[in-house]
Design a protein around this motif. Structure first.
Motif, PDB file in Angstrom:
ATOM      1  N   THR A  81       0.952  -1.302  -0.194  1.00  0.00           N
ATOM      2  CA  THR A  81       0.188  -0.047  -0.159  1.00  0.00           C
ATOM      3  C   THR A  81       0.453   1.605   0.303  1.00  0.00           C
ATOM      4  O   THR A  81       0.334   2.112  -1.162  1.00  0.00           O
ATOM      5  N   VAL A  82       1.565   1.066   0.555  1.00  0.00           N
ATOM      6  CA  VAL A  82       3.185   2.618   0.860  1.00  0.00           C
ATOM      7  C   VAL A  82       3.489   3.368   0.275  1.00  0.00           C
ATOM      8  O   VAL A  82       4.048   4.377  -0.017  1.00  0.00           O
ATOM      9  N   GLN A 127       4.226   2.573  -2.579  1.00  0.00           N
ATOM     10  CA  GLN A 127       3.780   3.363  -3.845  1.00  0.00           C
ATOM     11  C   GLN A 127       3.473   5.038  -3.963  1.00  0.00           C
ATOM     12  O   GLN A 127       3.113   5.246  -5.479  1.00  0.00           O
ATOM     13  N   LEU A 128       2.978   5.345  -2.707  1.00  0.00           N
ATOM     14  CA  LEU A 128       2.504   6.947  -2.736  1.00  0.00           C
ATOM     15  C   LEU A 128       3.309   7.686  -2.657  1.00  0.00           C
ATOM     16  O   LEU A 128       4.120   7.048  -1.596  1.00  0.00           O
ATOM     17  N   ALA A 155      -0.391  11.665  -1.597  1.00  0.00           N
ATOM     18  CA  ALA A 155      -0.891  10.442  -1.363  1.00  0.00           C
ATOM     19  C   ALA A 155      -1.353  10.568   0.268  1.00  0.00           C
ATOM     20  O   ALA A 155      -2.270  10.052   0.687  1.00  0.00           O
ATOM     21  N   LEU A 156      -0.399  10.315   0.269  1.00  0.00           N
ATOM     22  CA  LEU A 156      -0.248   9.349   1.904  1.00  0.00           C
ATOM     23  C   LEU A 156      -0.673  10.086   2.838  1.00  0.00           C
ATOM     24  O   LEU A 156      -2.043  10.136   3.742  1.00  0.00           O
ATOM     25  N   ILE A 207      -3.700   7.787   5.398  1.00  0.00           N
ATOM     26  CA  ILE A 207      -3.178   6.576   4.673  1.00  0.00           C
ATOM     27  C   ILE A 207      -1.707   6.834   6.259  1.00  0.00           C
ATOM     28  O   ILE A 207      -1.585   5.785   6.977  1.00  0.00           O
ATOM     29  N   SER A 243       6.738   7.594   2.568  1.00  0.00           N
ATOM     30  CA  SER A 243       6.808   6.282   2.603  1.00  0.00           C
ATOM     31  C   SER A 243       7.933   5.916   3.305  1.00  0.00           C
ATOM     32  O   SER A 243       7.975   4.903   4.426  1.00  0.00           O
ATOM     33  N   ALA A 267      -5.218   0.496   2.479  1.00  0.00           N
ATOM     34  CA  ALA A 267      -5.090  -0.369   1.107  1.00  0.00           C
ATOM     35  C   ALA A 267      -6.645   0.153   0.238  1.00  0.00           C
ATOM     36  O   ALA A 267      -7.097   0.984  -1.130  1.00  0.00           O
ATOM     37  N   SER A 293      -5.716   3.999  -0.811  1.00  0.00           N
ATOM     38  CA  SER A 293      -5.311   4.355  -1.170  1.00  0.00           C
ATOM     39  C   SER A 293      -5.769   3.205  -2.846  1.00  0.00           C
ATOM     40  O   SER A 293      -5.157   4.290  -3.602  1.00  0.00           O
ATOM     41  N   SER A 342      -7.182   6.051  -6.957  1.00  0.00           N
ATOM     42  CA  SER A 342      -6.840   5.639  -8.295  1.00  0.00           C
ATOM     43  C   SER A 342      -7.806   5.472  -9.275  1.00  0.00           C
ATOM     44  O   SER A 342      -8.390   6.096  -8.616  1.00  0.00           O
TER      45      SER A 342
END
Length: 166
Positions: A21-22, A24-25, A29-30, A41, A100, A159, A162, A166
């Motif tokens: 989950t984390v 990729q961000l 985004a987090l 997140i 991240s 998740a 996240s 998208s």
């Protein structure tokens, strides 16, 4: 499979979900909050890590990594070192802006320490009382299941959040 192996596997799955989950961000985004008021997140991952660090350290009789390894200072959040996120306001949630690398660095350190502790447990250890503030008093087994449940819920929420991005 014995109890220790079962718990090692369960907590290992949380680590997998968090990394998937984390990693990729980006920072933005987090920090994004679903509907501008939900838990970000970053907050979810920080909070579940704080709970695991706090509860395992208490049960295992060691200092939390948040203070012992300087994560409180490294993360630079505007909260007391004892704060785990329980009862946070919307403003508190918004204050958690972490990368991240920061989130997974702290989580992975807590995860590794948690695994060390879990490897030492026997079935008899699970009946040990770790918290007498409740009626009935909380056993180690109940505390570990509580942390596992909390972690799984928040990892799943992260998740899901996240996926909303998208």
């Amino acid at each position: 499979m014995n109890t220790s192996e079962l718990l090692l596997d369960a907590f290992g799955r949380i680590q997998e979900v968090l990394h998937e989950t984390v990693e990729q961000l980006d920072d933005q985004a987090l920090a994004t909050r679903p509907e501008q008021s939900g838990n970000s997140i970053a907050w979810l991952v920080w909070h579940l890590t704080r709970i695991q660090d706090d509860h395992f350290a208490d049960a295992g009789g060691y200092e939390q990594l948040y203070t012992a390894e300087g994560w409180h200072e490294r993360l630079g959040l505007p909260f007391d070192a004892a704060d785990t996120g329980y009862g946070h306001t919307a403003e508190d949630v918004a204050a958690v802006k972490l990368s991240s690398e920061q989130l997974l660095g702290y989580y992975d350190a807590v995860h590794a320490r948690s695994l060390e502790y879990l490897k030492t447990l026997t079935d008899d250890d699970l009946d040990r009382i770790v918290d007498t503030r409740w009626n009935p008093p909380v056993t180690l087994g109940a505390r570990l299941v509580s942390v596992l449940s909390d972690d799984l819920q928040h990892a799943g929420q992260a998740a899901y959040a996240s996926g909303l991005l998208s």
